[in-house]
Design a protein around this motif. Structure first.
Motif, PDB file in Angstrom:
ATOM      1  N   LEU A   1       1.148  -1.401   0.018  1.00 41.79           N
ATOM      2  CA  LEU A   1       0.227  -0.217  -0.034  1.00 41.79           C
ATOM      3  C   LEU A   1       0.763   1.465   0.343  1.00 41.79           C
ATOM      4  O   LEU A   1       0.315   2.393  -0.843  1.00 41.79           O
ATOM      5  CB  LEU A   1      -1.160   0.174   1.541  1.00 41.79           C
ATOM      6  CG  LEU A   1      -1.714  -1.032   0.805  1.00 41.79           C
ATOM      7  CD1 LEU A   1      -2.996  -0.632   2.381  1.00 41.79           C
ATOM      8  CD2 LEU A   1      -2.730  -0.116  -0.137  1.00 41.79           C
ATOM      9  N   THR A   2       2.271   0.575   0.723  1.00 42.25           N
ATOM     10  CA  THR A   2       2.978   2.172   0.519  1.00 42.25           C
ATOM     11  C   THR A   2       3.101   2.974  -1.170  1.00 42.25           C
ATOM     12  O   THR A   2       3.328   3.689  -1.371  1.00 42.25           O
ATOM     13  CB  THR A   2       4.685   2.135   0.757  1.00 42.25           C
ATOM     14  OG1 THR A   2       4.436   1.179   2.682  1.00 42.25           O
ATOM     15  CG2 THR A   2       4.992   2.889   1.327  1.00 42.25           C
ATOM     16  N   LEU A   3       3.098   2.137  -2.072  1.00 40.29           N
ATOM     17  CA  LEU A   3       3.317   2.409  -3.218  1.00 40.29           C
ATOM     18  C   LEU A   3       1.797   2.983  -3.755  1.00 40.29           C
ATOM     19  O   LEU A   3       2.683   4.035  -4.086  1.00 40.29           O
ATOM     20  CB  LEU A   3       2.906   0.970  -3.609  1.00 40.29           C
ATOM     21  CG  LEU A   3       4.260   0.595  -4.380  1.00 40.29           C
ATOM     22  CD1 LEU A   3       3.883  -1.138  -4.932  1.00 40.29           C
ATOM     23  CD2 LEU A   3       5.861   0.837  -4.707  1.00 40.29           C
ATOM     24  N   GLY A   4       1.085   3.390  -3.180  1.00 42.16           N
ATOM     25  CA  GLY A   4      -0.146   4.274  -3.573  1.00 42.16           C
ATOM     26  C   GLY A   4       0.205   5.577  -3.248  1.00 42.16           C
ATOM     27  O   GLY A   4      -0.543   6.526  -3.542  1.00 42.16           O
TER      28      GLY A   4
ATOM     29  N   GLY B   1      -3.061   6.275  -5.747  1.00 41.21           N
ATOM     30  CA  GLY B   1      -3.019   7.257  -4.265  1.00 41.21           C
ATOM     31  C   GLY B   1      -3.669   8.528  -4.482  1.00 41.21           C
ATOM     32  O   GLY B   1      -3.565   9.153  -3.242  1.00 41.21           O
ATOM     33  N   GLU B   2      -4.164   9.283  -5.440  1.00 47.45           N
ATOM     34  CA  GLU B   2      -4.502   9.975  -5.202  1.00 47.45           C
ATOM     35  C   GLU B   2      -5.669  10.719  -5.447  1.00 47.45           C
ATOM     36  O   GLU B   2      -6.666  11.834  -5.052  1.00 47.45           O
ATOM     37  CB  GLU B   2      -3.449  10.765  -5.898  1.00 47.45           C
ATOM     38  CG  GLU B   2      -2.330  11.451  -5.913  1.00 47.45           C
ATOM     39  CD  GLU B   2      -1.485  12.563  -6.254  1.00 47.45           C
ATOM     40  OE1 GLU B   2      -1.858  13.275  -6.953  1.00 47.45           O
ATOM     41  OE2 GLU B   2      -0.456  12.838  -5.527  1.00 47.45           O
ATOM     42  N   SER B   3      -6.378   9.747  -6.694  1.00 50.09           N
ATOM     43  CA  SER B   3      -7.707   9.698  -7.080  1.00 50.09           C
ATOM     44  C   SER B   3      -7.784   7.768  -6.771  1.00 50.09           C
ATOM     45  O   SER B   3      -7.464   7.464  -7.559  1.00 50.09           O
ATOM     46  CB  SER B   3      -7.767   9.958  -8.213  1.00 50.09           C
ATOM     47  OG  SER B   3      -8.011   8.813  -9.164  1.00 50.09           O
ATOM     48  N   VAL B   4      -9.771   7.667  -6.788  1.00 54.99           N
ATOM     49  CA  VAL B   4     -10.073   6.554  -6.859  1.00 54.99           C
ATOM     50  C   VAL B   4      -9.788   6.046  -7.665  1.00 54.99           C
ATOM     51  O   VAL B   4     -10.267   6.943  -8.828  1.00 54.99           O
ATOM     52  CB  VAL B   4     -11.433   6.247  -6.448  1.00 54.99           C
ATOM     53  CG1 VAL B   4     -11.909   4.965  -6.015  1.00 54.99           C
ATOM     54  CG2 VAL B   4     -11.983   7.744  -4.956  1.00 54.99           C
ATOM     55  N   PRO B   5      -9.819   4.663  -8.432  1.00 54.02           N
ATOM     56  CA  PRO B   5     -10.043   3.944  -9.349  1.00 54.02           C
ATOM     57  C   PRO B   5     -11.043   4.302 -10.532  1.00 54.02           C
ATOM     58  O   PRO B   5     -11.804   3.950  -9.542  1.00 54.02           O
ATOM     59  CB  PRO B   5      -9.159   2.494  -9.361  1.00 54.02           C
ATOM     60  CG  PRO B   5      -8.069   2.770  -8.296  1.00 54.02           C
ATOM     61  CD  PRO B   5      -9.221   3.997  -6.691  1.00 54.02           C
TER      62      PRO B   5
ATOM     63  N   VAL C   1      -6.764  11.076   4.373  1.00 55.54           N
ATOM     64  CA  VAL C   1      -7.571   9.327   4.488  1.00 55.54           C
ATOM     65  C   VAL C   1      -6.259   8.945   3.674  1.00 55.54           C
ATOM     66  O   VAL C   1      -6.055   7.577   4.581  1.00 55.54           O
ATOM     67  CB  VAL C   1      -8.504   9.725   2.993  1.00 55.54           C
ATOM     68  CG1 VAL C   1      -8.671   8.050   2.807  1.00 55.54           C
ATOM     69  CG2 VAL C   1      -9.804  10.772   3.179  1.00 55.54           C
ATOM     70  N   ALA C   2      -5.019   9.498   2.954  1.00 59.71           N
ATOM     71  CA  ALA C   2      -3.852   8.627   3.440  1.00 59.71           C
ATOM     72  C   ALA C   2      -3.107   8.796   4.470  1.00 59.71           C
ATOM     73  O   ALA C   2      -2.438   7.833   4.915  1.00 59.71           O
ATOM     74  CB  ALA C   2      -3.430   8.822   2.160  1.00 59.71           C
ATOM     75  N   VAL C   3      -2.960  10.019   4.602  1.00 59.87           N
ATOM     76  CA  VAL C   3      -1.988  10.308   5.710  1.00 59.87           C
ATOM     77  C   VAL C   3      -1.976   9.729   7.227  1.00 59.87           C
ATOM     78  O   VAL C   3      -1.122   8.910   7.541  1.00 59.87           O
ATOM     79  CB  VAL C   3      -1.358  11.870   5.508  1.00 59.87           C
ATOM     80  CG1 VAL C   3      -0.452  12.387   7.308  1.00 59.87           C
ATOM     81  CG2 VAL C   3      -1.275  12.294   4.270  1.00 59.87           C
ATOM     82  N   VAL C   4      -3.290   9.470   7.203  1.00 60.53           N
ATOM     83  CA  VAL C   4      -3.844   9.790   9.151  1.00 60.53           C
ATOM     84  C   VAL C   4      -3.335   8.239   9.285  1.00 60.53           C
ATOM     85  O   VAL C   4      -2.756   7.350  10.043  1.00 60.53           O
ATOM     86  CB  VAL C   4      -4.665   9.930   9.623  1.00 60.53           C
ATOM     87  CG1 VAL C   4      -5.257   9.129  10.722  1.00 60.53           C
ATOM     88  CG2 VAL C   4      -4.575  11.550   9.370  1.00 60.53           C
ATOM     89  N   PRO C   5      -3.387   7.097   8.142  1.00 60.94           N
ATOM     90  CA  PRO C   5      -3.324   5.398   8.331  1.00 60.94           C
ATOM     91  C   PRO C   5      -1.986   5.601   8.148  1.00 60.94           C
ATOM     92  O   PRO C   5      -1.685   4.367   9.344  1.00 60.94           O
ATOM     93  CB  PRO C   5      -4.411   4.675   6.964  1.00 60.94           C
ATOM     94  CG  PRO C   5      -5.509   6.069   7.179  1.00 60.94           C
ATOM     95  CD  PRO C   5      -4.489   7.055   7.436  1.00 60.94           C
TER      96      PRO C   5
END
Length: 183
Positions: free
Chosen positions: A78-81, A87-91, A106-110
């Motif tokens: 998931l780090t690759l996102g 990782g910036e927009s939903v596919p 949404v990505a930074v906190v988790p």
């Protein structure tokens, strides 16, 4: 005789975003690699190879160990996102959400939560082994050395994840460039 026009070259899909620093791309790709040796050690244990004195004693334990390996590697991937477009927009193929921008937090906190949990887990194992709370050895000196060699790379996961996450946040939370202010 008619000759066909050459086909237009396919535009390559970006593997990382153009504004992502090269070091962040390399660090993001390193995370799944540093998680891999410990997962391989666990799979060798389940396979019954002599990596520890005691092997896996039940199918439930084997399922747990394999699941732990799959989940940890999936989390590492998931780090690759943080450096890829997904990782910036939903596919686009995701129903009702496809194409929407992902808010940076949404990505930074988790990601930061996971990194700090990994730091706490590593600190606990170091403390437990240093104070004798941990079980100490798992087998022969060679087995212990092999275990250490497989698990030691995991210590790089938290700092790599923190660095890539902060780069993601800095890039995504920066104000969009606008017109130059009037003098």
């Amino acid at each position: 005789m008619t000759t066909a026009a050459p086909a237009a070259p396919a535009t390559p899909r970006p593997t990382s975003l153009p504004d992502v620093p090269r070091w962040a791309v390399l660090a993001a790709h390193a995370v799944p690699l540093v998680a891999l040796p410990s997962g391989l050690w666990r799979l060798l244990l389940v396979a019954g190879l002599p990596v520890a004195e005691e092997g896996v004693d039940s199918p439930w334990t084997a399922a747990y160990v394999v699941s732990l390996t799959v989940v940890s590697e999936a989390l590492a991937l998931l780090t690759l996102g943080l450096v890829r477009p997904w990782g910036e927009s939903v596919p686009r193929w995701v129903p009702r959400l496809g194409g929407r921008r992902i808010p940076p937090l949404v990505a930074v906190v988790p990601a930061l939560t996971g990194a700090f949990l990994l730091v706490a887990l590593i600190a606990w194992f170091v403390y437990a082994n240093a104070t004798g709370i941990g079980q100490g050895t798992i087998g022969s000196p060679a087995q212990d050395l092999f275990l250490l060699a497989c698990y030691l790379p995991l210590a790089a996961w938290p700092p790599l994840l923190i660095a890539v996450t902060l780069a993601y946040h800095r890039r995504r939370a920066a104000p969009a460039p606008g017109p130059a202010p009037a003098a």
